[in-house]
Design a protein around this motif. Structure first.
Motif, PDB file in Angstrom:
ATOM      1  N   TYR A   1      -4.889   9.716  -1.877  1.00 42.42           N
ATOM      2  CA  TYR A   1      -4.998   8.595  -2.806  1.00 42.42           C
ATOM      3  C   TYR A   1      -4.252   7.388  -2.258  1.00 42.42           C
ATOM      4  O   TYR A   1      -3.227   7.521  -1.586  1.00 42.42           O
ATOM      5  CB  TYR A   1      -4.414   8.979  -4.177  1.00 42.42           C
ATOM      6  CG  TYR A   1      -5.102  10.149  -4.833  1.00 42.42           C
ATOM      7  CD1 TYR A   1      -6.275   9.989  -5.562  1.00 42.42           C
ATOM      8  CD2 TYR A   1      -4.580  11.437  -4.700  1.00 42.42           C
ATOM      9  CE1 TYR A   1      -6.910  11.071  -6.153  1.00 42.42           C
ATOM     10  CE2 TYR A   1      -5.210  12.532  -5.288  1.00 42.42           C
ATOM     11  CZ  TYR A   1      -6.375  12.335  -6.013  1.00 42.42           C
ATOM     12  OH  TYR A   1      -7.004  13.409  -6.588  1.00 42.42           O
ATOM     13  N   ASP A   2      -4.777   6.214  -2.544  1.00 41.24           N
ATOM     14  CA  ASP A   2      -4.150   4.970  -2.118  1.00 41.24           C
ATOM     15  C   ASP A   2      -3.884   4.098  -3.345  1.00 41.24           C
ATOM     16  O   ASP A   2      -4.744   3.966  -4.223  1.00 41.24           O
ATOM     17  CB  ASP A   2      -5.058   4.215  -1.146  1.00 41.24           C
ATOM     18  CG  ASP A   2      -5.290   4.996   0.139  1.00 41.24           C
ATOM     19  OD1 ASP A   2      -4.348   5.093   0.933  1.00 41.24           O
ATOM     20  OD2 ASP A   2      -6.412   5.509   0.328  1.00 41.24           O
ATOM     21  N   PHE A   3      -2.687   3.512  -3.375  1.00 41.89           N
ATOM     22  CA  PHE A   3      -2.299   2.644  -4.483  1.00 41.89           C
ATOM     23  C   PHE A   3      -1.660   1.373  -3.942  1.00 41.89           C
ATOM     24  O   PHE A   3      -1.106   1.353  -2.841  1.00 41.89           O
ATOM     25  CB  PHE A   3      -1.287   3.341  -5.402  1.00 41.89           C
ATOM     26  CG  PHE A   3      -1.782   4.630  -5.995  1.00 41.89           C
ATOM     27  CD1 PHE A   3      -2.575   4.635  -7.133  1.00 41.89           C
ATOM     28  CD2 PHE A   3      -1.454   5.847  -5.415  1.00 41.89           C
ATOM     29  CE1 PHE A   3      -3.030   5.826  -7.686  1.00 41.89           C
ATOM     30  CE2 PHE A   3      -1.896   7.044  -5.954  1.00 41.89           C
ATOM     31  CZ  PHE A   3      -2.693   7.030  -7.097  1.00 41.89           C
ATOM     32  N   LEU A   4      -1.720   0.314  -4.722  1.00 42.72           N
ATOM     33  CA  LEU A   4      -0.952  -0.900  -4.468  1.00 42.72           C
ATOM     34  C   LEU A   4       0.189  -0.920  -5.469  1.00 42.72           C
ATOM     35  O   LEU A   4      -0.044  -0.902  -6.686  1.00 42.72           O
ATOM     36  CB  LEU A   4      -1.826  -2.149  -4.652  1.00 42.72           C
ATOM     37  CG  LEU A   4      -2.506  -2.733  -3.427  1.00 42.72           C
ATOM     38  CD1 LEU A   4      -3.388  -3.908  -3.835  1.00 42.72           C
ATOM     39  CD2 LEU A   4      -1.493  -3.186  -2.380  1.00 42.72           C
ATOM     40  N   VAL A   5       1.422  -0.963  -4.990  1.00 47.45           N
ATOM     41  CA  VAL A   5       2.576  -0.918  -5.888  1.00 47.45           C
ATOM     42  C   VAL A   5       3.371  -2.218  -5.782  1.00 47.45           C
ATOM     43  O   VAL A   5       3.383  -2.894  -4.745  1.00 47.45           O
ATOM     44  CB  VAL A   5       3.481   0.299  -5.596  1.00 47.45           C
ATOM     45  CG1 VAL A   5       2.697   1.594  -5.758  1.00 47.45           C
ATOM     46  CG2 VAL A   5       4.082   0.221  -4.199  1.00 47.45           C
TER      47      VAL A   5
ATOM     48  N   MET B   1       0.846  -1.189   0.000  1.00 45.56           N
ATOM     49  CA  MET B   1       0.000   0.000   0.000  1.00 45.56           C
ATOM     50  C   MET B   1       0.884   1.243   0.000  1.00 45.56           C
ATOM     51  O   MET B   1       1.906   1.295   0.688  1.00 45.56           O
ATOM     52  CB  MET B   1      -0.890   0.028   1.238  1.00 45.56           C
ATOM     53  CG  MET B   1      -1.939  -1.065   1.296  1.00 45.56           C
ATOM     54  SD  MET B   1      -3.074  -1.041  -0.095  1.00 45.56           S
ATOM     55  CE  MET B   1      -3.703   0.625  -0.043  1.00 45.56           C
ATOM     56  N   LYS B   2       0.509   2.213  -0.794  1.00 44.01           N
ATOM     57  CA  LYS B   2       1.180   3.508  -0.795  1.00 44.01           C
ATOM     58  C   LYS B   2       0.101   4.584  -0.709  1.00 44.01           C
ATOM     59  O   LYS B   2      -0.829   4.616  -1.520  1.00 44.01           O
ATOM     60  CB  LYS B   2       2.015   3.704  -2.065  1.00 44.01           C
ATOM     61  CG  LYS B   2       3.368   3.027  -2.036  1.00 44.01           C
ATOM     62  CD  LYS B   2       4.311   3.718  -1.072  1.00 44.01           C
ATOM     63  CE  LYS B   2       5.700   3.098  -1.073  1.00 44.01           C
ATOM     64  NZ  LYS B   2       6.592   3.767  -0.102  1.00 44.01           N
ATOM     65  N   HIS B   3       0.260   5.452   0.279  1.00 47.02           N
ATOM     66  CA  HIS B   3      -0.713   6.510   0.506  1.00 47.02           C
ATOM     67  C   HIS B   3      -0.068   7.856   0.175  1.00 47.02           C
ATOM     68  O   HIS B   3       1.035   8.145   0.633  1.00 47.02           O
ATOM     69  CB  HIS B   3      -1.175   6.504   1.961  1.00 47.02           C
ATOM     70  CG  HIS B   3      -2.153   7.595   2.287  1.00 47.02           C
ATOM     71  ND1 HIS B   3      -3.467   7.546   1.868  1.00 47.02           N
ATOM     72  CD2 HIS B   3      -2.014   8.755   2.974  1.00 47.02           C
ATOM     73  CE1 HIS B   3      -4.076   8.634   2.293  1.00 47.02           C
ATOM     74  NE2 HIS B   3      -3.218   9.384   2.964  1.00 47.02           N
ATOM     75  N   TYR B   4      -0.761   8.627  -0.643  1.00 48.42           N
ATOM     76  CA  TYR B   4      -0.244   9.938  -1.043  1.00 48.42           C
ATOM     77  C   TYR B   4      -1.292  11.011  -0.756  1.00 48.42           C
ATOM     78  O   TYR B   4      -2.483  10.833  -1.026  1.00 48.42           O
ATOM     79  CB  TYR B   4       0.096   9.963  -2.540  1.00 48.42           C
ATOM     80  CG  TYR B   4       1.232   9.060  -2.917  1.00 48.42           C
ATOM     81  CD1 TYR B   4       2.560   9.461  -2.776  1.00 48.42           C
ATOM     82  CD2 TYR B   4       0.993   7.781  -3.413  1.00 48.42           C
ATOM     83  CE1 TYR B   4       3.610   8.628  -3.123  1.00 48.42           C
ATOM     84  CE2 TYR B   4       2.039   6.936  -3.767  1.00 48.42           C
ATOM     85  CZ  TYR B   4       3.343   7.367  -3.613  1.00 48.42           C
ATOM     86  OH  TYR B   4       4.386   6.531  -3.955  1.00 48.42           O
TER      87      TYR B   4
END
Length: 353
Positions: A283-287, A256-259
């Motif tokens: 925004y939240d992404f899976l990297v 998880m990456k939160h920006y």
């Protein structure tokens, strides 16, 4: 009590907040309580993982993802009861409740057993470490020393990676080498490690998956591939179980990456005029972390002696209708030393100034 308070959370807090709190507390579980400390439920990193995989939003309250009937012990419990429960259920923390269902304390695995790693299942999973890159983002350090041998504390990163897999019973390590391979080989020749180390020689750079072709016929069971500049703090047994249950050909470990955008973000309508302003949107992404579980039959899809990346292999499998899984982990469960700032973070986590 401070340790307990770190794993208590209000049902109104968001799942995103819970994920950060799990990271901050260094535990895998939170207990959901009301203002009087009455136990309402529990949520683990696994519960949040399943929530993410089914498309759940991280902005939802934690009550949406919690389990409402957590395992508990009552005041006056016997230590033998706690030990048996922890071993049978493979859990590391149990809340202690009174007759009013209020949490009064908790007991941890380390309170009853000396070694935390006793919970680890022994998998004996073969591991391929991609150690052939030049590490250009860490230049000029890597002009002298190959990135896999860069020290994290008193040990090279590659040795720390091997130790983590060894905790789960892995003994066979395949090192894909190219850049400064002689230095890497010399290091392992001089140290006495309890592993079987095999070398995959890349005579030219073959990308993040190309060298796996050289393992055709050598690995005949499920195996793991990892970049040589990352440390993953996750349950390898749970990752493997997810991989098997989903019947995936490859499972990618995603972080998880939160920006947060530190500005008001403007939206423009079809007439060219301002339509909205979102103030500091999140925004939240899976990297992709660079760690994968693979089935051995995918090796035959990799071309011989040609640059080929893991993304190429994944795209080919999906185009062929095969299942590719993704296993989410929290942001702090992924340590990456690929760039100087990330290297500093990793050193800090390991207590190196």
């Amino acid at each position: 009590m401070d340790k307990l308070n770190k794993i208590l959370i209000s049902p109104k807090q968001s799942i995103r907040h819970a994920l950060k709190q799990i990271d901050s507390a260094g535990e895998k579980i939170l207990f959901v309580v009301d203002s009087d400390n009455t136990l309402l439920g529990a949520v683990t990193d696994g519960d949040i993982r399943r929530w993410i995989l089914k498309g759940g939003k991280l902005g939802k309250p934690i009550s949406s993802a919690m389990r409402t009937k957590p395992i508990t012990l009552s005041e006056g419990y016997a230590k033998s009861e706690a030990r048996d429960l922890m071993v049978r259920k493979s859990i590391e923390c149990i809340p202690i409740i009174n007759s009013d269902s209020k949490i009064v304390s908790a007991i941890w695995w380390v309170d009853l057993f000396q070694e935390r790693t006793k919970l680890n299942k022994k998998l004996n999973l073969p591991v391929v470490l991609m150690a052939g890159g030049e590490g250009t983002r860490l230049s000029p350090l890597t002009k002298v020393l190959p990135k896999p041998l860069m020290l994290i504390g008193d040990k090279p990163i590659i040795e720390r990676i091997m130790e983590k897999f060894s905790d789960y019973g892995s003994k066979d390590f395949y090192l894909s080498v190219n850049y400064k391979s002689s230095i890497i080989k010399a290091y392992f020749h001089d140290v006495n490690l309890p592993y079987n180390i095999h070398y995959i020689e890349e005579h030219k750079p073959l990308g993040t998956a190309g060298s796996l072709h050289l393992l055709k016929g050598s690995i005949k069971k499920t195996f793991c591939v990892s970049n040589c500049d990352i440390l993953i703090e996750a349950d390898l047994a749970d990752i493997l179980e997810y991989h098997k249950k989903s019947k995936s050909k490859i499972t990618l470990v995603g972080s998880m990456k939160h920006y947060t955008i530190p500005y008001g973000v403007c939206g423009v309508g079809p007439n060219g005029m301002l339509s909205k302003i979102d103030e500091k949107p999140e925004y939240d992404f899976l990297v992709n972390t660079g760690m994968y579980i693979l089935e051995p039959e995918v090796i035959k899809l990799i071309p011989k002696d040609k640059p080929y990346h893991m993304t190429d292999l994944i795209n080919k499998l999906m185009a062929n209708g095969e299942t590719v899984g993704i296993y989410p982990i929290s942001e702090k469960s992924w340590l990456d030393m690929g760039q100087f700032e990330e290297l500093k973070d990793m050193l800090k986590r390991y207590g190196v100034q």
